[in-house]
Every structure is written in C-alpha cells, then in structure tokens.
Design a protein around this motif. Sequence first.
Motif, PDB file in Angstrom:
ATOM      1  N   HIS A   1      -6.258   0.800   3.351  1.00 17.24           N
ATOM      2  CA  HIS A   1      -5.306   1.130   4.435  1.00 17.24           C
ATOM      3  C   HIS A   1      -4.000   1.595   3.813  1.00 17.24           C
ATOM      4  CE1 HIS A   1      -8.199  -1.039   6.813  1.00 17.24           C
ATOM      5  NE2 HIS A   1      -8.099  -2.033   5.961  1.00 17.24           N
ATOM      6  N   ASP A   2      -3.353   2.619   4.345  1.00 16.95           N
ATOM      7  CA  ASP A   2      -3.848   3.555   5.342  1.00 16.95           C
ATOM      8  C   ASP A   2      -4.390   4.760   4.570  1.00 16.95           C
ATOM      9  OD1 ASP A   2      -2.355   1.753   6.804  1.00 16.95           O
ATOM     10  OD2 ASP A   2      -1.000   3.208   7.649  1.00 16.95           O
ATOM     11  N   THR A   3      -5.524   5.262   4.976  1.00 18.78           N
ATOM     12  CA  THR A   3      -6.077   6.420   4.285  1.00 18.78           C
ATOM     13  C   THR A   3      -7.040   7.197   5.158  1.00 18.78           C
ATOM     14  OG1 THR A   3      -7.096   7.191   2.206  1.00 18.78           O
ATOM     15  CG2 THR A   3      -8.090   5.269   3.261  1.00 18.78           C
TER      16      THR A   3
ATOM     17  N   ASN B   1     -10.495  -1.713  10.410  1.00 20.05           N
ATOM     18  CA  ASN B   1      -9.216  -2.431  10.519  1.00 20.05           C
ATOM     19  C   ASN B   1      -8.060  -1.441  10.679  1.00 20.05           C
ATOM     20  OD1 ASN B   1      -7.444  -4.732  10.287  1.00 20.05           O
ATOM     21  ND2 ASN B   1      -7.076  -4.165   8.157  1.00 20.05           N
ATOM     22  N   HIS B   2      -6.829  -1.971  10.913  1.00 21.21           N
ATOM     23  CA  HIS B   2      -5.620  -1.159  11.144  1.00 21.21           C
ATOM     24  C   HIS B   2      -5.861  -0.301  12.388  1.00 21.21           C
ATOM     25  CE1 HIS B   2      -2.473   1.953  10.433  1.00 21.21           C
ATOM     26  NE2 HIS B   2      -1.842   1.009   9.754  1.00 21.21           N
ATOM     27  N   ILE B   3      -6.069  -0.992  13.499  1.00 23.03           N
ATOM     28  CA  ILE B   3      -6.485  -0.328  14.737  1.00 23.03           C
ATOM     29  C   ILE B   3      -5.284  -0.148  15.676  1.00 23.03           C
ATOM     30  CG2 ILE B   3      -7.948  -0.588  16.786  1.00 23.03           C
ATOM     31  CD1 ILE B   3      -9.985  -2.007  14.865  1.00 23.03           C
TER      32      ILE B   3
ATOM     33  N   ASP C   1       7.062   1.724   7.364  1.00 22.56           N
ATOM     34  CA  ASP C   1       7.681   0.428   7.655  1.00 22.56           C
ATOM     35  C   ASP C   1       6.777  -0.567   8.381  1.00 22.56           C
ATOM     36  OD1 ASP C   1       7.980   1.860   9.951  1.00 22.56           O
ATOM     37  OD2 ASP C   1      10.165   2.062   9.781  1.00 22.56           O
ATOM     38  N   ASP C   2       5.581  -0.152   8.806  1.00 24.15           N
ATOM     39  CA  ASP C   2       4.650  -1.184   9.310  1.00 24.15           C
ATOM     40  C   ASP C   2       3.977  -1.927   8.147  1.00 24.15           C
ATOM     41  OD1 ASP C   2       3.346   1.381   8.971  1.00 24.15           O
ATOM     42  OD2 ASP C   2       1.571   0.631  10.030  1.00 24.15           O
ATOM     43  N   HIS C   3       4.237  -1.470   6.908  1.00 19.81           N
ATOM     44  CA  HIS C   3       3.647  -2.115   5.728  1.00 19.81           C
ATOM     45  C   HIS C   3       4.693  -2.700   4.786  1.00 19.81           C
ATOM     46  CE1 HIS C   3      -0.469  -0.539   6.498  1.00 19.81           C
ATOM     47  NE2 HIS C   3       0.247   0.283   7.226  1.00 19.81           N
ATOM     48  N   LEU C   4       5.938  -2.344   5.027  1.00 22.01           N
ATOM     49  CA  LEU C   4       7.000  -2.812   4.130  1.00 22.01           C
ATOM     50  C   LEU C   4       8.293  -2.992   4.908  1.00 22.01           C
ATOM     51  CD1 LEU C   4       8.103  -3.469   1.336  1.00 22.01           C
ATOM     52  CD2 LEU C   4       8.386  -1.020   0.909  1.00 22.01           C
TER      53      LEU C   4
ATOM     54  N   THR D   1       0.819  -1.213   0.000  1.00 23.67           N
ATOM     55  CA  THR D   1       0.000   0.000   0.000  1.00 23.67           C
ATOM     56  C   THR D   1       0.851   1.261   0.000  1.00 23.67           C
ATOM     57  OG1 THR D   1      -0.152  -0.159   2.406  1.00 23.67           O
ATOM     58  CG2 THR D   1      -1.989  -1.063   1.127  1.00 23.67           C
ATOM     59  N   HIS D   2       1.905   1.267   0.838  1.00 24.54           N
ATOM     60  CA  HIS D   2       2.761   2.455   0.912  1.00 24.54           C
ATOM     61  C   HIS D   2       4.050   2.113   1.635  1.00 24.54           C
ATOM     62  CE1 HIS D   2       0.545   2.458   4.689  1.00 24.54           C
ATOM     63  NE2 HIS D   2       1.313   3.407   5.186  1.00 24.54           N
ATOM     64  N   SER D   3       4.916   3.101   1.717  1.00 20.14           N
ATOM     65  CA  SER D   3       6.298   2.822   2.139  1.00 20.14           C
ATOM     66  C   SER D   3       6.527   2.823   3.649  1.00 20.14           C
ATOM     67  CB  SER D   3       7.219   3.864   1.501  1.00 20.14           C
ATOM     68  OG  SER D   3       6.792   5.160   1.884  1.00 20.14           O
TER      69      SER D   3
HETATM   70 ZN   LIG Z   1      -0.008   1.644   8.854  1.00 24.58          ZN
END
Ligand SMILES: [Zn+2]
Length: 277
Positions: free
Chosen positions: A177-179, A244-246, A79-82, A75-77
């Motif tokens: 997520h995240d938005t 989600n993403h709480i 670090d909780d996603h990559l 989704t994006h850079s």
């Molecule tokens: Zn996040």
Amino acid sequence: MIVKYLGTGAAEGIPAVFCHCEVCNHARVNKGRNIRTRSQALIDGKLLLDFGPDTFLHSLEYNIQLADIQVCFVTHSHDDHLYLEDLRARRRSRANLRLGTPVLKVYGGQGVREILKPKDDGFVTKDNSVVFCQIKPFEQVEILNEYKVTALPAVHTSNEPFVYVIQSNTKTFLYGHDTDYFEENVWEYLKKNNIYFDAVSLDCTEGVKHIEYTGHMNFERMQNMCERLRIEGCIDVNTQIVANHISHNGLANYNKANEVGKSLGYIVSYDGMEIEV
Ligand SMILES: [Zn+2]
Ligand SMILES: [Zn+2]
Ligand SMILES: [Zn+2]
C-alpha cells in the motif's frame, strides 16, 4: 508472524469526514466492520507500518504503548500514512519517556525525508528521540535482530513511494500500500531473488468501482496483480491474499466487498483484523 490491521481505510476513512455517499451513510448507521480508519498495521506488536492521523486512536483502541515501539516503516509521504505532528510529540518536552527508552527509527524514502526534514545527523526531534533512516529502492535492512525489510518501488503519485517485503526467519509478507500494478524492475527483482510470499496485502482502494487512472487498484487490478504474482512463482494456493486500504469511493460496504473478495479467494480487511502469516 502476526499482522494486525489497525486501520484499513484510504485517505478519508469510512465514513469520510464530509460525505453523503451511500457507503458512508451505511457505515454511520451500521458501524462495525463498515468503519475504516486510516491504514496502519503492526507486526508482532513491534514493527509498525505507517504513522497516519489515526495512530492515536489505534493506540487507544488496541492498547498499544507507542513509546515502546522502536521501528516504523512509512510507505510514502501522503498524509493518510504520515502524520508529522503526533510523531514529533515523542520529543521530551511533550513525552515523559522512561530513562533508557530506545529511539524510534522511522524508515522511508525521499518523500518521507522531505516531510520529516531530519537534521544532518538524521534526528527529527531536537532531543534525538526520533531518527529518520532513509531506505533506497531495493535496499534491504535488518531490524530488531529478527526481520529483514526490503523497500520496493510502488506505483503511486508521491515522491519515492514504497511497498515493503517483511521477512522473518520463516515467513514472508508483502505490505503493498499504496500501489498500482508493479513496474517491470520489481517483477525482475522478485523473480531473481525467488521471493515467495506467505501473505500479500494489496491495495484495493477503489473496490468494485471501474477506474482509469494509475496509482491505486480495485478488485479487477488486484486480480491482474495476483495473476502475475502466480506466474512469477511469488504466490500459490497457500498464500493469503488480503484486499486492504479500501475507500468509500470504491462503492462497497464491508459485506459487499467481502462477498466479492470471497468469490476471488481474498480476505477483505477490517479494522482490528489479525492474520497469522
Ligand atoms: Zn493511502
Ligand atoms: Zn462517502
Ligand atoms: Zn497515497
């Protein structure tokens, strides 16, 4: 389409690595659905969404052979996603992949490109076992002969963040997520293309907390988002809506979040949850 929520937390997870807050203390004692690892989801066992720092843990917990996964949309850079290090561990000096194992295609926007730093040919690892495929805003790609995935601009503090619309032959799912609340060009796209979602997964980082900043949502903003989705014909009473993403900063343990979510007609995610879209 089966969506499995491997992780459902925000950046710090719950309990957060360093935290004395009530939500984290409650999670340490009560565990179960109060524990939230960093967000990641898997569709039909083969389409991975995000590659965060808990990917390794998820592969253990849910028996996922990551070597067999061929597609991951990031989704994006943030670090909780990559988590780059584990992604780079797919190179042959670290991984003993069976001969003929397909490359792992990692899709993402410009911010993801800047983290992965692919070579000119797109490959991220020297042995060409991971390839980066840059996806542009509003671009749609067909993958695994089975899905169409469209990248829509998210409203979030990173470089070219996306939410993804995932369409199978019969169903459409939004991984949001995240938005924050979408910009007008996204609403126009959804309207123009008559997009109807069978399920939407929306950012509820801040739970029941009141927020002023832009970039994430809470239950209140989720309601605004859903209201507009309804007006534009993108969702109706049959659409499953997942919060989600709480974050622990959202001031709600699982039961509290679930109580609020239920009253609004939302499903509150928990690690390991599966929904059939
Ligand atoms: Zn996040
Ligand atoms: Zn906390
Ligand atoms: Zn983020």
